[in-house]
Design a protein around this motif. Structure first.
Motif, PDB file in Angstrom:
ATOM      1  N   SER A 226     -46.787  61.749 -60.272  1.00  0.00           N
ATOM      2  CA  SER A 226     -46.579  60.574 -59.431  1.00  0.00           C
ATOM      3  C   SER A 226     -47.147  60.766 -58.036  1.00  0.00           C
ATOM      4  N   THR A 227     -47.376  62.018 -57.612  1.00  0.00           N
ATOM      5  CA  THR A 227     -47.934  62.256 -56.280  1.00  0.00           C
ATOM      6  C   THR A 227     -49.442  62.462 -56.330  1.00  0.00           C
ATOM      7  N   GLN A 228     -50.016  62.449 -57.497  1.00  0.00           N
ATOM      8  CA  GLN A 228     -51.445  62.742 -57.642  1.00  0.00           C
ATOM      9  C   GLN A 228     -52.335  61.887 -56.736  1.00  0.00           C
ATOM     10  N   PRO A 229     -52.131  60.571 -56.639  1.00  0.00           N
ATOM     11  CA  PRO A 229     -53.025  59.791 -55.789  1.00  0.00           C
ATOM     12  C   PRO A 229     -53.015  60.242 -54.328  1.00  0.00           C
ATOM     13  N   ILE A 230     -51.879  60.646 -53.811  1.00  0.00           N
ATOM     14  CA  ILE A 230     -51.784  61.112 -52.427  1.00  0.00           C
ATOM     15  C   ILE A 230     -52.554  62.409 -52.247  1.00  0.00           C
ATOM     16  N   TYR A 231     -52.527  63.282 -53.239  1.00  0.00           N
ATOM     17  CA  TYR A 231     -53.154  64.587 -53.097  1.00  0.00           C
ATOM     18  C   TYR A 231     -54.672  64.547 -53.258  1.00  0.00           C
ATOM     19  N   ASN A 232     -55.210  63.512 -53.875  1.00  0.00           N
ATOM     20  CA  ASN A 232     -56.666  63.461 -54.041  1.00  0.00           C
ATOM     21  C   ASN A 232     -57.398  63.578 -52.706  1.00  0.00           C
ATOM     22  N   PRO A 233     -57.034  62.789 -51.677  1.00  0.00           N
ATOM     23  CA  PRO A 233     -57.703  62.975 -50.384  1.00  0.00           C
ATOM     24  C   PRO A 233     -57.444  64.363 -49.792  1.00  0.00           C
ATOM     25  N   LEU A 234     -56.255  64.897 -50.011  1.00  0.00           N
ATOM     26  CA  LEU A 234     -55.924  66.238 -49.536  1.00  0.00           C
ATOM     27  C   LEU A 234     -56.874  67.261 -50.138  1.00  0.00           C
ATOM     28  N   LEU A 235     -57.064  67.189 -51.432  1.00  0.00           N
ATOM     29  CA  LEU A 235     -57.941  68.137 -52.106  1.00  0.00           C
ATOM     30  C   LEU A 235     -59.393  67.977 -51.663  1.00  0.00           C
ATOM     31  N   LYS A 236     -59.822  66.745 -51.444  1.00  0.00           N
ATOM     32  CA  LYS A 236     -61.195  66.521 -50.972  1.00  0.00           C
ATOM     33  C   LYS A 236     -61.395  67.128 -49.587  1.00  0.00           C
ATOM     34  N   GLN A 237     -60.384  67.017 -48.726  1.00  0.00           N
ATOM     35  CA  GLN A 237     -60.476  67.599 -47.389  1.00  0.00           C
ATOM     36  C   GLN A 237     -60.537  69.126 -47.464  1.00  0.00           C
ATOM     37  N   ILE A 238     -59.746  69.711 -48.358  1.00  0.00           N
ATOM     38  CA  ILE A 238     -59.772  71.171 -48.540  1.00  0.00           C
ATOM     39  C   ILE A 238     -61.155  71.605 -49.014  1.00  0.00           C
TER      40      ILE A 238
ATOM     41  N   VAL B 163     -43.171  86.764 -41.688  1.00  0.00           N
ATOM     42  CA  VAL B 163     -42.956  85.668 -42.641  1.00  0.00           C
ATOM     43  C   VAL B 163     -43.612  86.067 -43.949  1.00  0.00           C
ATOM     44  N   LYS B 164     -42.853  86.028 -45.015  1.00  0.00           N
ATOM     45  CA  LYS B 164     -43.374  86.341 -46.345  1.00  0.00           C
ATOM     46  C   LYS B 164     -44.094  85.108 -46.912  1.00  0.00           C
ATOM     47  N   PRO B 165     -45.123  85.330 -47.729  1.00  0.00           N
ATOM     48  CA  PRO B 165     -45.857  84.190 -48.298  1.00  0.00           C
ATOM     49  C   PRO B 165     -44.962  83.173 -49.006  1.00  0.00           C
ATOM     50  N   ASN B 166     -43.986  83.635 -49.780  1.00  0.00           N
ATOM     51  CA  ASN B 166     -43.119  82.690 -50.498  1.00  0.00           C
ATOM     52  C   ASN B 166     -42.352  81.787 -49.538  1.00  0.00           C
ATOM     53  N   GLN B 167     -41.991  82.337 -48.380  1.00  0.00           N
ATOM     54  CA  GLN B 167     -41.287  81.538 -47.385  1.00  0.00           C
ATOM     55  C   GLN B 167     -42.215  80.455 -46.835  1.00  0.00           C
ATOM     56  N   CYS B 168     -43.459  80.812 -46.603  1.00  0.00           N
ATOM     57  CA  CYS B 168     -44.444  79.830 -46.131  1.00  0.00           C
ATOM     58  C   CYS B 168     -44.611  78.710 -47.157  1.00  0.00           C
ATOM     59  N   TYR B 169     -44.736  79.079 -48.426  1.00  0.00           N
ATOM     60  CA  TYR B 169     -44.902  78.068 -49.472  1.00  0.00           C
ATOM     61  C   TYR B 169     -43.679  77.150 -49.553  1.00  0.00           C
ATOM     62  N   GLU B 170     -42.510  77.721 -49.351  1.00  0.00           N
ATOM     63  CA  GLU B 170     -41.287  76.906 -49.374  1.00  0.00           C
ATOM     64  C   GLU B 170     -41.295  75.914 -48.209  1.00  0.00           C
ATOM     65  N   TRP B 171     -41.759  76.345 -47.040  1.00  0.00           N
ATOM     66  CA  TRP B 171     -41.852  75.435 -45.890  1.00  0.00           C
ATOM     67  C   TRP B 171     -42.829  74.300 -46.172  1.00  0.00           C
ATOM     68  N   VAL B 172     -43.916  74.612 -46.861  1.00  0.00           N
ATOM     69  CA  VAL B 172     -44.883  73.566 -47.220  1.00  0.00           C
ATOM     70  C   VAL B 172     -44.208  72.538 -48.117  1.00  0.00           C
ATOM     71  N   ARG B 173     -43.458  73.010 -49.105  1.00  0.00           N
ATOM     72  CA  ARG B 173     -42.750  72.085 -50.004  1.00  0.00           C
ATOM     73  C   ARG B 173     -41.759  71.217 -49.230  1.00  0.00           C
ATOM     74  N   GLU B 174     -41.020  71.837 -48.320  1.00  0.00           N
ATOM     75  CA  GLU B 174     -40.057  71.085 -47.512  1.00  0.00           C
ATOM     76  C   GLU B 174     -40.767  70.051 -46.643  1.00  0.00           C
ATOM     77  N   TYR B 175     -41.884  70.439 -46.066  1.00  0.00           N
ATOM     78  CA  TYR B 175     -42.633  69.554 -45.175  1.00  0.00           C
ATOM     79  C   TYR B 175     -43.179  68.352 -45.934  1.00  0.00           C
ATOM     80  N   LEU B 176     -43.799  68.604 -47.070  1.00  0.00           N
ATOM     81  CA  LEU B 176     -44.424  67.521 -47.831  1.00  0.00           C
ATOM     82  C   LEU B 176     -43.428  66.715 -48.647  1.00  0.00           C
ATOM     83  N   GLY B 177     -42.354  67.327 -49.080  1.00  0.00           N
ATOM     84  CA  GLY B 177     -41.366  66.616 -49.878  1.00  0.00           C
ATOM     85  C   GLY B 177     -41.893  66.253 -51.256  1.00  0.00           C
ATOM     86  N   ASP B 178     -41.184  65.360 -51.916  1.00  0.00           N
ATOM     87  CA  ASP B 178     -41.553  64.955 -53.277  1.00  0.00           C
ATOM     88  C   ASP B 178     -42.694  63.948 -53.297  1.00  0.00           C
ATOM     89  N   ARG B 179     -42.771  63.128 -52.281  1.00  0.00           N
ATOM     90  CA  ARG B 179     -43.797  62.085 -52.228  1.00  0.00           C
ATOM     91  C   ARG B 179     -44.430  62.068 -50.836  1.00  0.00           C
TER      92      ARG B 179
END
Length: 140
Positions: free
Chosen positions: A116-128, A57-73
């Motif tokens: 528009s997704t910033q509020p959702i990602y704040n807890p994500l970033l804190k966990q990271i 699996v190439k890194p770009n493919q992994c990143y694309e899967w992350v985008r698909e998994y998380l979606g726009d919101r």
């Protein structure tokens, strides 16, 4: 209820995260196979070639899967599930590769791509941040 395709996408991300440094560590391999077995995906025709390292699996493919998994919101639950899953994989071999750290950094970049997704990602970033602080503390 979580759909089978959503679970499959999560397993694909984990496989991609294991490949992100160019090879799968033995502990990662065991972890991935246990997860795939538990989720009923060990023999899935789409997952099997990646799981058994027949196709890298190439890194770009992994990143694309992350985008698909998380979606726009992405929901907070989806973000937390992704962090927990990647954390389990990262800790399975006792070390964090630079590429694995970059993957989590890319998750942060995704949060900046749409205000528009910033509020959702704040807890994500804190966990990271907590994850890596704990890892750094253990290493010192």
């Amino acid at each position: 209820m979580v759909s089978n395709s959503h679970v499959k996408n999560l397993v694909k991300i984990l496989i991609g995260a294991a490949w992100i440094d160019g090879r799968i560590q033995p502990e990662e391999r065991q972890y991935l196979r246990e997860i795939a077995q538990a989720k009923g995906l060990a023999t899935d025709p789409e997952i099997k070639p990646w799981l058994y390292e027949l196709v890298p699996v190439k890194p770009n493919q992994c990143y694309e899967w992350v985008r698909e998994y998380l979606g726009d919101r992405p929901s907070l639950e989806e973000c937390e599930t992704l962090i927990e899953a990647i954390s389990g994989l990262i800790y399975s071999d006792g070390e964090v590769a630079i590429e694995e750290a970059k993957l989590l950094t890319r998750l942060e970049e995704l949060s900046k791509s749409d205000d528009s997704t910033q509020p959702i990602y704040n807890p994500l970033l804190k966990q990271i941040q907590k994850l890596y602080r704990r890892w750094v503390d253990v290493q010192n």
